[in-house]
Every structure is written in C-alpha cells, then in structure tokens.
Design an enzyme around this catalytic site. Structure first.
Site, PDB file in Angstrom:
ATOM      1  N   SER A  82     -71.980 -13.449 -34.950  1.00 33.31           N
ATOM      2  CA  SER A  82     -73.006 -13.020 -34.237  1.00 33.31           C
ATOM      3  C   SER A  82     -73.018 -11.955 -33.185  1.00 33.31           C
ATOM      4  O   SER A  82     -72.350 -10.738 -33.645  1.00 33.31           O
ATOM      5  CB  SER A  82     -73.981 -14.181 -33.637  1.00 33.31           C
ATOM      6  OG  SER A  82     -75.489 -13.925 -33.339  1.00 33.31           O
ATOM      7  N   LYS A 134     -99.312 -15.185 -23.398  1.00 33.07           N
ATOM      8  CA  LYS A 134     -98.274 -15.434 -22.486  1.00 33.07           C
ATOM      9  C   LYS A 134     -97.504 -16.753 -22.330  1.00 33.07           C
ATOM     10  O   LYS A 134     -96.160 -16.811 -21.858  1.00 33.07           O
ATOM     11  CB  LYS A 134     -99.071 -15.250 -21.058  1.00 33.07           C
ATOM     12  CG  LYS A 134     -98.098 -15.317 -19.694  1.00 33.07           C
ATOM     13  CD  LYS A 134     -97.323 -13.942 -19.645  1.00 33.07           C
ATOM     14  CE  LYS A 134     -96.216 -13.943 -18.431  1.00 33.07           C
ATOM     15  NZ  LYS A 134     -95.553 -12.810 -18.476  1.00 33.07           N
TER      16      LYS A 134
END
Length: 255
Positions: A82, A134
């Site tokens: 990764s 949000k």
C-alpha cells in the site's frame, strides 16, 4: 541509507512513531545533501497508511534525486505494501528479499457501527451540523447508502492517483495482471510481475554496483522519547492498536 520503517501518517494519532513528510524532511535532505553521495538506499518496512503522506514523502525523495542526480535504490524488508509500496516507487530500482511482501495497490476504509449498542444501553446520541454531509459515515448512526457511494467515489480518486504513480515510475517493467486489485506478491513473484527489479540485499547489491570499498551512512528517525522510555500513554496505546492492525493485514506484528 535512509530507513523508512513503520506506519505512514500523522504521528500524534499513531503514537508519534509513524512516517510523515514533515518528520522525514530533514533526514531526506541530509541523505541527499551531505557528503555528495553516489547513491541513496531506502530501507523500507511499512504496511502503508496515509496516501497523502506517502505521496508527499515519495515526491520529496524524487525531487532531490533529480536535482542532485543521485540514483535511488529501495530495499524491502518484511513489507512494502500500500503506502509502503508508494514509497518504494520513489526509487529507480526496487530490491526485495525472497520473503518480502509487495503490492496492495488499492484503498481501504474500515470502521464499526455502534448504533444498536447505544440503543440497547438507552443512550441518545445528539449531533448538530451545518451541512447535511458533515456527519458522513458517523459510526453511531445507521449507515446511509449515499454515504457509501460518496466514500467509494473518494476511494476511486485516491486509487487512480496511486495507479498513476506506479505506472509513471515502473512503466514498461509492469507485466503482471490485476496489479491494481489490492493483491500482494512475495519475493520473486513481485519481480516477475514488475513490481520489483530483483531479489537482493542492501550490502551485496550496493557493493556490486559501487565496489567493495563502498561506505554506508545510516540516516534514520529517532524513536519518540515516550517509546524509548517504554511508558506509553492512552493516545500511544490506541495508536499502537491501530498500528498493529495495519501490520496484521500482512500476517506481521508491529516492529
């Protein structure tokens, strides 16, 4: 020799021992700028972490390598997966141990859902936001399909950036299939698909390239004082758990 070991990301969140561009900047500058080195060797042992920090660190290495015209070699120990592999792509050549794990070119997000636990305990969660998204992916409320769609869009963007980095740096050397599926390869198998250039260790490889009299200068970050004293606080304990989870994905324990 520049040692890049550990999880990539914000140090305050992961116990202060992770790799960040800000923390590594003076070490990288020293590796390329002190003593006019003939080459820089990156010794990598990382399961990944923050894609942004991976990109920033790799870009800094490449910028200095190009400016100083210094070749860069990456030597993978246990794992460069990764974000750890993103760091390896900063090198001109990547070398692996027969047991090194490389790849995992993908993006992952993992969390838990606690809304039923709160309900059983009679706990009411109160969240007030300005902006309907949000509180996206709030683990204390039921998962919303639109949140998952948005998350996958964001992951796709980061994945595309990762793919562009690998293809730009490895080019025609990439010969394997499903290289960008998140799969991993071990040792020679990583060489066979083009993610690495050969099986070899730092000292013999560098001596073969620069002669038996080659001298090595190690540049590595100091461990945080709290870790050297062996006195972790709550934040460090939580960070250690997260760090071990990243290493465990590849069957490894945190160093």
């Amino acid at each position: 020799m520049l040692r890049l070991e550990g999880v990539i990301g914000g140090g305050s969140r992961l116990g202060g021992g992770s790799l960040t561009d800000a923390g590594l900047a003076p070490l990288i500058e020293s590796a390329f700028g002190k003593g006019k080195p003939k080459a820089v060797a990156l010794v990598i042992n990382s399961p990944g972490g923050s894609p942004a920090q991976s990109s920033l660190i790799a870009a800094r290495i490449r910028r200095l390598a190009d400016e100083k015209k210094v070749p860069v070699h990456a030597f993978v120990e246990d794992v460069a997966a990764s974000g750890g592999y993103w760091l390896a792509t900063a090198a001109d050549h990547i070398h692996v141990d027969p047991n090194s794990i490389v790849g995992s070119i993908g993006v992952i997000s993992a969390s838990f859902g606690f809304q039923e636990l709160l309900s059983r305990q009679g706990i009411e969660r109160r969240v007030h936001t300005a902006g309907e998204d949000k509180s996206m992916l709030d683990p204390f409320r039921p998962e919303r399909p639109e949140d998952v769609v948005r998350l996958k869009e964001l992951q796709a963007l980061i994945h595309r950036n990762f793919i562009e980095q690998v293809t730009a740096r490895r080019g025609a050397r990439l010969t394997g299939e499903k290289l960008f599926s998140g799969d991993i390869w071990v040792g020679q198998a990583g060489v066979d698909v083009g993610l690495a250039d050969g099986v070899g260790h730092l000292v013999p490889v560098m001596r073969g390239l620069h002669g038996e009299d080659v001298r090595f200068r190690l540049v590595s970050p100091r461990r945080p004082l709290i870790r050297r004293l062996g006195l972790p606080g709550v934040r460090e304990v939580i960070g250690a758990v997260e760090e071990r989870a990243l290493w465990a994905r590849f069957g490894l324990g945190a160093p």
